[in-house]
Design a protein around this motif. Structure first.
Motif, PDB file in Angstrom:
ATOM      1  N   LYS A  32      34.254 -21.527 -23.889  1.00 53.17           N
ATOM      2  CA  LYS A  32      35.575 -21.140 -23.888  1.00 53.17           C
ATOM      3  C   LYS A  32      35.953 -19.843 -24.109  1.00 53.17           C
ATOM      4  CE  LYS A  32      37.334 -24.966 -25.592  1.00 53.17           C
ATOM      5  NZ  LYS A  32      35.896 -25.469 -26.283  1.00 53.17           N
ATOM      6  N   SER A  33      35.765 -19.735 -25.531  1.00 56.98           N
ATOM      7  CA  SER A  33      35.957 -18.468 -26.021  1.00 56.98           C
ATOM      8  C   SER A  33      35.276 -17.221 -25.497  1.00 56.98           C
ATOM      9  CB  SER A  33      35.854 -18.415 -27.889  1.00 56.98           C
ATOM     10  OG  SER A  33      36.709 -19.664 -28.114  1.00 56.98           O
ATOM     11  N   THR A  34      34.033 -17.487 -25.420  1.00 57.14           N
ATOM     12  CA  THR A  34      33.293 -16.404 -24.784  1.00 57.14           C
ATOM     13  C   THR A  34      33.833 -15.869 -23.610  1.00 57.14           C
ATOM     14  OG1 THR A  34      31.392 -17.376 -26.045  1.00 57.14           O
ATOM     15  CG2 THR A  34      30.899 -15.772 -24.294  1.00 57.14           C
ATOM     16  N   PHE A  68      45.196 -16.997 -24.168  1.00 56.83           N
ATOM     17  CA  PHE A  68      45.524 -17.785 -25.508  1.00 56.83           C
ATOM     18  C   PHE A  68      44.181 -18.610 -25.691  1.00 56.83           C
ATOM     19  CE2 PHE A  68      49.713 -17.724 -23.703  1.00 56.83           C
ATOM     20  CZ  PHE A  68      50.567 -17.540 -24.791  1.00 56.83           C
ATOM     21  N   ASP A  69      43.349 -18.008 -27.019  1.00 59.88           N
ATOM     22  CA  ASP A  69      42.151 -18.930 -27.281  1.00 59.88           C
ATOM     23  C   ASP A  69      42.658 -19.922 -28.494  1.00 59.88           C
ATOM     24  OD1 ASP A  69      39.751 -19.846 -27.751  1.00 59.88           O
ATOM     25  OD2 ASP A  69      38.969 -17.662 -28.544  1.00 59.88           O
ATOM     26  N   GLU A  70      42.748 -21.228 -28.015  1.00 64.08           N
ATOM     27  CA  GLU A  70      43.044 -22.267 -29.048  1.00 64.08           C
ATOM     28  C   GLU A  70      44.122 -21.620 -30.087  1.00 64.08           C
ATOM     29  OE1 GLU A  70      39.821 -24.349 -30.594  1.00 64.08           O
ATOM     30  OE2 GLU A  70      38.397 -23.916 -29.205  1.00 64.08           O
ATOM     31  N   PRO A  71      45.323 -21.553 -29.517  1.00 62.29           N
ATOM     32  CA  PRO A  71      46.184 -21.012 -30.405  1.00 62.29           C
ATOM     33  C   PRO A  71      46.741 -21.766 -31.447  1.00 62.29           C
ATOM     34  CG  PRO A  71      47.391 -21.639 -28.072  1.00 62.29           C
ATOM     35  CD  PRO A  71      45.829 -21.721 -28.046  1.00 62.29           C
TER      36      PRO A  71
HETATM   37 MG   LIG Z   1      36.504 -21.147 -29.250  1.00 63.52          MG
END
Ligand SMILES: [Mg+2]
Ligand SMILES: Nc1ncnc2c1ncn2[C@@H]1O[C@H](COP(=O)(O)OP(=O)(O)OP(=O)(O)O)[C@@H](O)[C@H]1O
Lengths: 246, 290
Positions: free
Chosen positions: A44-46, A164-167
């Motif tokens: 997901k982050s990637t 938003f990355d896991e804010p």
């Molecule tokens: Mg991540």
């Protein structure tokens, strides 16, 4: 349907031999709020980082208003200024106070006047409830406060879309609510947002669409009711049931 | 007529040769200060160049190739000047420039040049380490805002790196106070050279060298304490004030000496004028080679 802001076609990303993203087709339209869910390590982050080119994709396409951002001569820096990003670890500039954090991008990348930049920053700091703290340094604030400033910093650039990355993943439980509330309020203002999150109830509430990532692809995508209420893919069902128990 | 007794003899050395010793100490401090400051400028330039990203998507191929070449040259510079004694460097540069290039520098000029280049090599590595020690998230946040590498360096990374390396820079300064003594090889009239001259003229070897030893100790001790004060000053206040509309600051992007320029400006001003707030510090440890 509104115009497409960001689109990926067959997006792949490998780190060495290790293929993390295996061909992602995805799009987000103007004003749409899309949540991306999935197990830890599913990429997901990637995926988010490939969208704003913090990571350079290995293959496929990323289109911004139909233009290929991976193309030769594309203004990567200017493109990034049009996308906001909120990180799990906040990443506020440690040497600058709250207000200066919200000004730096506007002044250096946005070429606004000091007065304009300041007015914009104050507007968004006000909105996240941090206007009082403009003189504070990041290390003097709680995690929830820092994340709200980080959101104001991103908003100060008046981006076309916000990632938003896991804010809330790095926050103590009692601070999760204040940050989710800010993001939830933003979702209703017509801002285009992609939110990677493990907060399922939140995702169900605020999203127009939910994408479930698994094994480097988007295994299932649909309205919150479809994905959470009637998941089609067995992996989605499996993930959601594990989530409810865990 | 010479006094008797140990302390009396040392005291005699101070009083009889006071002006010469003071001048020697002055030259020592002058070279150490200017050499360290200029060395820091060199170190910053080299350290910044060596941390320019060289990924496949950073700039064109010609620029990357040029940078690679420059990086090799800089790596050689650092290796050579950290891997040889400063005394040898001084002799080679002083006599070399004179004989090979016909460039006659005064010993003092050559001494300043040597200390600058030598400190530059050490400080390059310190600066590079300082830059690399800044959380990569800071750079990512800057890039995500659409800032360029240089904007991020200037506005975010260098100010933080500078804070981190300040103790090491102070350490280098203290080392330089002591190590300028090797410049006696090219007849720079710094403190050791003066001590040697006094010893030879008075035939009081032990007392003369002990006297300059005491002076070196005072210089490094005072410098170390002053450096520590500066560090504390640059760390800034621990508290903040809640803003009401009347307390909102006019200038906010560079509050309280947080930028590179502010830190440097303060540093230069204080050190060069020898003001009370100058230069804080660190223990004078031996230079680690390699
Ligand atoms: Mg991540
Ligand atoms: N720079 C990198 N180099 C090598 N491998 C990486 C790199 N970044 C990520 N990976 C790998 O890619 C995979 C996916 O990572 P990613 O951070 O995108 O997952 P994620 O879905 O965001 O997980 P989480 O929910 O834990 O944040 C992981 O196995 C990770 O180890």
């Amino acid at each position: 349907m509104a115009e497409t802001v960001i689109e990926t076609k067959g997006l792949t990303k490998s780190f060495g031999e290790n293929e993390i993203l295996k061909g992602i087709d995805f799009e987000v339209h103007k004003g749409e709020v899309v949540s991306v869910i999935g197990a830890s390590g599913s990429g997901k982050s990637t995926f988010l980082r490939c969208i704003n080119l913090l990571e350079w994709p290995t293959g496929g396409h990323v289109l911004f208003h139909g233009e290929d951002v991976l193309g030769r001569g594309f203004d990567t820096t200017g493109y990034r200024a049009k996308l906001g990003m909120v990180f799990q670890q906040f990443n506020l500039f440690q040497n600058l106070n709250v207000l200066a954090n919200c000004l730096l991008g506007q002044l250096r990348a946005g070429h606004k006047s000091k007065e304009q930049a300041r007015a914009t920053a104050m507007t968004y700091l006000e909105r996240v409830g941090m206007a009082q703290y403009i003189n504070a340094k990041p290390r003097q604030l709680s995690g929830g406060q820092q994340q709200r400033v980080a959101i104001a910093r991103a908003l100060s650039m008046e981006p076309e879309a916000l990632l938003f990355d896991e804010p809330t993943s790095a926050l103590d439980p009692e601070m999760v609510g204040e940050v989710l509330k800010v993001i939830g309020d933003l979702a209703h203002t017509g801002l285009t947002m992609i939110i990677v999150t493990h907060e399922m109830a939140f995702a169900r509430d605020v999203s127009d669409r939910v994408a479930f990532m698994d094994g480097g692809v988007i295994a299932e995508s649909g309205t919150p009711d479809e994905v959470f209420g009637h998941p089609k893919h067995p992996r989605t069902r499996d993930f959601l049931s594990r989530f409810r128990q865990g | 007529m010479q006094p008797r007794g140990f302390f009396a003899q040392i005291w005699y050395t101070f009083t009889a040769w006071g002006p010469q010793l003071a001048k020697g100490a002055g030259i020592t401090m002058l070279i150490a200060i200017i050499g360290t400051v200029l060395g820091l400028v060199v170190g910053l330039a080299v350290g910044v160049i060596r941390t320019i990203p060289l990924g496949k998507h950073d700039g064109g191929p010609a620029r990357r190739a040029l940078l690679r070449v420059v990086n090799v040259i800089l790596a050689v510079y650092i290796e050579v000047f950290r891997g040889t004694p400063m005394m040898v460097q001084a002799a080679v540069i002083y006599y070399g420039l004179r004989q090979a290039l016909g460039l006659a520098m005064s010993p003092l000029q050559a001494g300043l040049l040597v200390v600058t280049i030598n400190s530059g090599a050490y400080l390059s590595e310190i600066v590079r380490g300082g830059i690399e020690s800044v959380d990569p998230g800071q750079d990512e946040a800057g890039r995500a805002l659409g800032l360029t590498h240089w904007q991020i360096m200037r506005g975010v990374v260098l100010p933080q790196a500078f804070r981190n390396i300040l103790p090491a820079v102070g350490n280098e300064f203290v080392i330089n106070i002591k190590d300028t003594s090797v410049l006696n090889i090219i007849s720079v009239t710094e403190l050791f050279f003066v001590g040697k001259t006094v010893a030879n003229m008075s035939y009081r070897f032990y007392e003369s060298y002990l006297a300059i030893g005491v002076i070196y100790l005072v210089l490094t001790f005072v410098t170390t304490r002053l450096l520590r004060l500066l560090e504390r000053h640059l760390a800034g206040p621990d508290s903040y004030t809640l803003a009401t509309s009347s307390t909102m600051p006019d200038s906010v992007i560079e509050p309280g000496g947080t930028t590179m320029q502010d830190a440097l400006r303060l540093r230069h001003a204080n050190i060069l004028t020898g003001s009370r707030r100058a230069a804080g510090g660190t223990q004078a440890k031996g230079r680690t080679n390699g």
